[in-house]
Design a protein around this motif. Structure first.
Motif, PDB file in Angstrom:
ATOM      1  N   LEU A 170       0.811  -1.207   0.000  1.00 51.83           N
ATOM      2  CA  LEU A 170       0.000   0.000   0.000  1.00 51.83           C
ATOM      3  C   LEU A 170       0.850   1.265   0.000  1.00 51.83           C
ATOM      4  N   ALA A 171       0.456   2.208  -0.810  1.00 51.59           N
ATOM      5  CA  ALA A 171       1.076   3.532  -0.773  1.00 51.59           C
ATOM      6  C   ALA A 171       0.519   4.292   0.438  1.00 51.59           C
ATOM      7  N   PRO A 172       1.207   5.332   0.899  1.00 52.15           N
ATOM      8  CA  PRO A 172       0.697   6.117   2.029  1.00 52.15           C
ATOM      9  C   PRO A 172      -0.721   6.628   1.773  1.00 52.15           C
ATOM     10  N   LEU A 173      -1.579   6.471   2.758  1.00 51.33           N
ATOM     11  CA  LEU A 173      -2.968   6.942   2.747  1.00 51.33           C
ATOM     12  C   LEU A 173      -3.864   6.210   1.736  1.00 51.33           C
ATOM     13  N   SER A 174      -3.353   5.140   1.131  1.00 53.15           N
ATOM     14  CA  SER A 174      -4.181   4.389   0.177  1.00 53.15           C
ATOM     15  C   SER A 174      -5.046   3.378   0.926  1.00 53.15           C
ATOM     16  N   THR A 175      -6.050   2.865   0.256  1.00 53.38           N
ATOM     17  CA  THR A 175      -6.959   1.884   0.837  1.00 53.38           C
ATOM     18  C   THR A 175      -6.822   0.563   0.085  1.00 53.38           C
ATOM     19  N   LEU A 176      -7.405  -0.474   0.660  1.00 48.44           N
ATOM     20  CA  LEU A 176      -7.332  -1.794   0.043  1.00 48.44           C
ATOM     21  C   LEU A 176      -8.093  -1.807  -1.278  1.00 48.44           C
ATOM     22  N   ASN A 177      -7.487  -2.434  -2.277  1.00 39.07           N
ATOM     23  CA  ASN A 177      -8.161  -2.594  -3.561  1.00 39.07           C
ATOM     24  C   ASN A 177      -8.644  -4.037  -3.700  1.00 39.07           C
ATOM     25  N   PRO A 178      -9.340  -4.386  -4.768  1.00 39.85           N
ATOM     26  CA  PRO A 178      -9.849  -5.762  -4.920  1.00 39.85           C
ATOM     27  C   PRO A 178      -8.763  -6.830  -4.842  1.00 39.85           C
ATOM     28  N   ALA A 179      -7.559  -6.544  -5.368  1.00 42.35           N
ATOM     29  CA  ALA A 179      -6.474  -7.525  -5.299  1.00 42.35           C
ATOM     30  C   ALA A 179      -6.051  -7.761  -3.849  1.00 42.35           C
ATOM     31  N   ASP A 180      -6.033  -6.691  -3.049  1.00 37.07           N
ATOM     32  CA  ASP A 180      -5.700  -6.834  -1.633  1.00 37.07           C
ATOM     33  C   ASP A 180      -6.754  -7.676  -0.921  1.00 37.07           C
ATOM     34  N   SER A 181      -8.017  -7.397  -1.180  1.00 37.92           N
ATOM     35  CA  SER A 181      -9.103  -8.130  -0.534  1.00 37.92           C
ATOM     36  C   SER A 181      -9.064  -9.604  -0.894  1.00 37.92           C
ATOM     37  N   LEU A 182      -8.733  -9.899  -2.152  1.00 41.84           N
ATOM     38  CA  LEU A 182      -8.642 -11.291  -2.574  1.00 41.84           C
ATOM     39  C   LEU A 182      -7.503 -11.999  -1.868  1.00 41.84           C
ATOM     40  N   ALA A 183      -6.356 -11.330  -1.728  1.00 42.16           N
ATOM     41  CA  ALA A 183      -5.212 -11.936  -1.041  1.00 42.16           C
ATOM     42  C   ALA A 183      -5.542 -12.217   0.421  1.00 42.16           C
ATOM     43  N   ILE A 184      -6.257 -11.300   1.064  1.00 41.92           N
ATOM     44  CA  ILE A 184      -6.667 -11.492   2.461  1.00 41.92           C
ATOM     45  C   ILE A 184      -7.625 -12.674   2.578  1.00 41.92           C
ATOM     46  N   GLU A 185      -8.588 -12.737   1.666  1.00 37.60           N
ATOM     47  CA  GLU A 185      -9.566 -13.830   1.678  1.00 37.60           C
ATOM     48  C   GLU A 185      -8.876 -15.181   1.477  1.00 37.60           C
ATOM     49  N   GLN A 186      -7.961 -15.239   0.535  1.00 31.78           N
ATOM     50  CA  GLN A 186      -7.279 -16.501   0.261  1.00 31.78           C
ATOM     51  C   GLN A 186      -6.379 -16.921   1.410  1.00 31.78           C
ATOM     52  N   ALA A 187      -5.734 -15.964   2.053  1.00 29.98           N
ATOM     53  CA  ALA A 187      -4.885 -16.293   3.199  1.00 29.98           C
ATOM     54  C   ALA A 187      -5.715 -16.855   4.344  1.00 29.98           C
ATOM     55  N   MET A 188      -6.873 -16.269   4.602  1.00 30.90           N
ATOM     56  CA  MET A 188      -7.735 -16.781   5.658  1.00 30.90           C
ATOM     57  C   MET A 188      -8.294 -18.152   5.303  1.00 30.90           C
ATOM     58  N   GLU A 189      -8.582 -18.359   4.034  1.00 24.89           N
ATOM     59  CA  GLU A 189      -9.091 -19.660   3.607  1.00 24.89           C
ATOM     60  C   GLU A 189      -8.031 -20.747   3.770  1.00 24.89           C
ATOM     61  N   ARG A 190      -6.787 -20.445   3.373  1.00 20.76           N
ATOM     62  CA  ARG A 190      -5.713 -21.449   3.451  1.00 20.76           C
ATOM     63  C   ARG A 190      -5.362 -21.804   4.886  1.00 20.76           C
ATOM     64  N   THR A 191      -5.579 -20.887   5.802  1.00 20.28           N
ATOM     65  CA  THR A 191      -5.276 -21.153   7.205  1.00 20.28           C
ATOM     66  C   THR A 191      -6.510 -21.559   8.014  1.00 20.28           C
ATOM     67  N   GLY A 192      -7.653 -21.641   7.378  1.00 23.27           N
ATOM     68  CA  GLY A 192      -8.858 -22.114   8.040  1.00 23.27           C
ATOM     69  C   GLY A 192      -9.440 -21.160   9.062  1.00 23.27           C
ATOM     70  N   VAL A 193      -9.331 -19.845   8.822  1.00 25.91           N
ATOM     71  CA  VAL A 193      -9.838 -18.878   9.811  1.00 25.91           C
ATOM     72  C   VAL A 193     -10.957 -18.010   9.239  1.00 25.91           C
ATOM     73  N   LEU A 194     -11.500 -18.369   8.081  1.00 26.06           N
ATOM     74  CA  LEU A 194     -12.574 -17.570   7.491  1.00 26.06           C
ATOM     75  C   LEU A 194     -13.768 -17.428   8.428  1.00 26.06           C
ATOM     76  N   ALA A 195     -14.104 -18.508   9.117  1.00 20.50           N
ATOM     77  CA  ALA A 195     -15.299 -18.500   9.966  1.00 20.50           C
ATOM     78  C   ALA A 195     -15.163 -17.566  11.160  1.00 20.50           C
ATOM     79  N   MET A 196     -13.942 -17.180  11.499  1.00 20.90           N
ATOM     80  CA  MET A 196     -13.753 -16.307  12.660  1.00 20.90           C
ATOM     81  C   MET A 196     -13.343 -14.895  12.246  1.00 20.90           C
ATOM     82  N   ARG A 197     -13.621 -14.511  11.010  1.00 19.07           N
ATOM     83  CA  ARG A 197     -13.141 -13.238  10.480  1.00 19.07           C
ATOM     84  C   ARG A 197     -13.627 -12.036  11.283  1.00 19.07           C
TER      85      ARG A 197
END
Length: 262
Positions: free
Chosen positions: A103-130
């Motif tokens: 992320l650049a300074p003061l920037s917000t998450l974009n769709p690619a960031d959200s997808l990476a977060i979702e996939q990381a939670m899925e691979r570690t089995g923590v989606l249900a506790m998000r």
């Protein structure tokens, strides 16, 4: 691949790592093992440029000394030992911190960031506790969430320091399964471990440190020999195999060899 050559780390007048060289291949889980004070965590931190060292550390042939902290964070994810959560962030918010290097300074998450977060939670089995408060998680849940934060960076290399500390046996297996799967996906995974049985069972390679030097490096069966275990840990032990299963049988203490020509 991460390589290190003639790596020396000093703390005041004491030499912690003494002119060691080696490598961590991509697509493999490499365990860093050794007795207390051997320099395991120091090696992990030196590979990340987090402490002053002599020698050279390179990532895919590029000296890390020429990389900025952000550039290095994009290439190597790091999970230090003993992390304590002080702020009541949700699990998803905590995992999203893994995207900060992107992320650049003061920037917000974009769709690619959200997808990476979702996939990381899925691979570690923590989606249900998000939506849960991360400070209220059990030790095993917290370990998986913190690993998800590291994976959310999508760095091709991952270094974890003592990820099994204070976890019950079931959660220890979960974490090691996750690390092995990441290496099988092609990541370079280096893991500081005290549990020799886990190192034997899960790691593709081991680096055994003793008195700041590398006593042995290679496949687990090549490293965890009775002589190496006696010299480094002062124990009488040997690997026993039952079909595809391997286990370390410790039969007692032995006199440690305090000075070894490495």
């Amino acid at each position: 691949m991460i390589t290190f050559q003639s790596l020396t780390v000093r703390r005041k007048r004491q030499i912690i790592l003494d002119d060691i060289s080696g490598h961590f291949p991509a697509g493999q889980l490499t365990g860093i093992i050794g007795p207390n004070g051997a320099g395991k965590s120091t090696l992990a931190r030196a590979l990340l440029g987090l402490m002053r060292y002599e020698g050279r550390v390179a990532l895919q042939g590029q000296d890390i000394a020429g990389l900025s902290p952000t550039q290095l964070a994009l290439r190597i994810a790091y999970l230090p030992q003993g992390q304590i959560l002080h702020w009541p962030l949700s699990v998803e918010r905590l995992v999203s911190l893994g995207r900060l290097p992107h992320l650049a300074p003061l920037s917000t998450l974009n769709p690619a960031d959200s997808l990476a977060i979702e996939q990381a939670m899925e691979r570690t089995g923590v989606l249900a506790m998000r939506g849960r408060d991360a400070t209220q998680l059990s030790g095993g849940e917290r370990a998986r969430v913190l690993l998800a934060r590291a994976l959310a960076s999508e760095a091709p290399a991952l270094i974890v320091d003592e990820p099994l500390a204070s976890l019950d046996p079931g959660y220890q297996l979960d974490v090691m399964d996750l690390l092995r799967r990441e290496s099988q996906r092609g990541a370079m995974v280096a893991c500081v471990l005290h549990d020799l049985d886990m190192a034997l069972r899960y790691c593709d390679r081991l680096i055994l440190l003793h008195q700041g030097r590398i006593l042995s490096a290679g496949a687990p069966l090549e490293v965890l020999t009775p002589d190496h275990l006696r010299i480094s840990f002062g124990i009488a032990a040997q690997v026993q195999t039952h079909g595809d299963e391997k286990m370390l049988l410790v039969s007692g203490r032995r006199s440690m060899t305090h000075s070894v020509d490495l």
